[in-house]
Design an enzyme around this catalytic site. Structure first.
Site, short mmCIF file in Angstrom:
data_model
loop_
_atom_site.label_atom_id
_atom_site.label_comp_id
_atom_site.label_asym_id
_atom_site.label_seq_id
_atom_site.Cartn_x
_atom_site.Cartn_y
_atom_site.Cartn_z
N SER A 84 5.63 -10.17 5.31
CA SER A 84 5.40 -9.28 6.46
C SER A 84 4.94 -10.10 7.64
CB SER A 84 4.31 -8.25 6.12
OG SER A 84 3.89 -7.59 7.29
N TYR B 283 -4.02 -7.15 2.94
CA TYR B 283 -2.55 -7.11 2.97
C TYR B 283 -2.00 -8.38 3.64
CZ TYR B 283 2.14 -5.23 4.17
OH TYR B 283 3.49 -5.03 4.30
N LYS C 214 0.41 -11.08 1.83
CA LYS C 214 1.75 -11.40 2.35
C LYS C 214 1.85 -12.86 2.77
CE LYS C 214 3.92 -7.44 1.85
NZ LYS C 214 4.95 -7.31 0.81
#
Ligand SMILES: NC(=O)c1ccc[n+]([C@@H]2O[C@H](COP(=O)([O-])OP(=O)(O)OC[C@H]3O[C@@H](n4cnc5c(N)ncnc54)[C@H](O)[C@@H]3O)[C@@H](O)[C@H]2O)c1
Length: 252
Positions: A143, A158, A162
């Site tokens: 991401s 997150y 990622k």
């Protein structure tokens, strides 16, 4: 028909408007037999049905990417059914918009488990088969959050997961390159899916994307196109690399 006679696994492919579904459909349209794997079996079956309607071949599998047992069972089932595994797309992922001070240890573990440990477990499970074949393609969905330090909707956990996916891909790429296996990643920006709890209304989308050079959300199909390129035989000399698909929101 770039993928005739190939078998492609797409994790997290059971989301009705998700990136995984688009990747699964794109592989099927190009001749691959597709393993539609998702913790949501009904969702996986629905995508498998769409593939059947296109005249394609697929297998819907219930898979929790954080479970070693599930991953091992899936690989056994694929080898019994299709006899080979050419492509793994580590797409299953979850996010959580939250500040570090509000993040519990359980939140951290859950986000790491699905996004990062799942990528490790699924990759480790398919590599022995790919080594035997002396051919394989692994493509991870990272991401923009993992590259630019946070996104609009993901917490720091997150971003860390990622970013971890990118580091894992590079290190694994070195290990398996001599066996004809490439490991690459794509890093999408804001894509029109349900991961943020449902697709935003148009005016909200406009506001969210006003500072993006290409001022709109990306589509799952645009992510799928890059994944298929990295998974193709033509991309044999690209490994440990990542492609940004973010409308120019982050350039490096
Ligand atoms: N949509 C975006 O803006 C965006 C941006 C960057 C990266 N991504 C990444 O793209 C990937 C796909 O996301 P999406 O936007 O299509 O989201 P989505 O929520 O539509 O789809 C995610 C799918 O993963 C499945 N899943 C969740 N936990 C799982 C588990 N433990 N095991 C197996 N499957 C599981 C869900 O059931 C769902 O079908 C994710 O890795 C996400 O982090 C999305």
């Amino acid at each position: 028909m770039r993928f005739s006679n190939q078998v492609a696994i797409v994790t997290g492919a059971g989301s009705a408007r998700g990136i995984g579904r688009s990747i699964a459909l794109a592989f099927a349209k190009e001749g691959a037999r597709v393993v539609v794997a998702d913790v949501n079996l009904d969702g996986a079956k629905a995508v498998s049905e769409e593939i059947a309607q296109l005249g394609g071949k697929s297998l819907a599998v219930k898979l929790d990417v954080t479970s070693e047992e599930d991953v091992a069972a899936m690989v056994d089932q694929i080898l019994a059914e299709f006899g080979r595994i050419d492509i793994l797309v580590n797409n299953a992922g979850i996010t959580q918009p939250i500040k570090v001070l509000d993040t519990t240890a359980e939140d951290w573990d859950r986000i790491m488990a699905v996004n990062l440990k799942g990528t490790f477990l699924c990759s480790r499970a398919v590599i022995p088969t790919m080594i035997k074949q002396q051919y394989g393609r692994i493509v991870n969905i990272s991401s923009v959050s993992g590259k630019r330090g946070g996104g609009v909707f993901g917490g720091a956990h997150y971003s860390a997961a990622k970013a971890g996916v990118l580091g894992f891909a590079k290190a694994l790429a070195r290990e398996v390159a001599a066996d004809g296996i490439t490991v690459n990643s794509v890093a999408p920006g804001l894509i029109a899916t349900d991961i943020r709890g449902g697709l935003e209304p148009e005016d909200v989308q406009k506001e969210m994307t006003k500072d993006i050079p290409v001022p709109r959300l990306g589509t799952p199909e645009e992510v799928a196109a890059a994944v298929l390129f990295l998974a193709s035989p033509e991309a044999a000399y690209i490994t440990g690399e990542e492609i940004d698909i973010n409308g120019g929101s982050h350039m490096d």
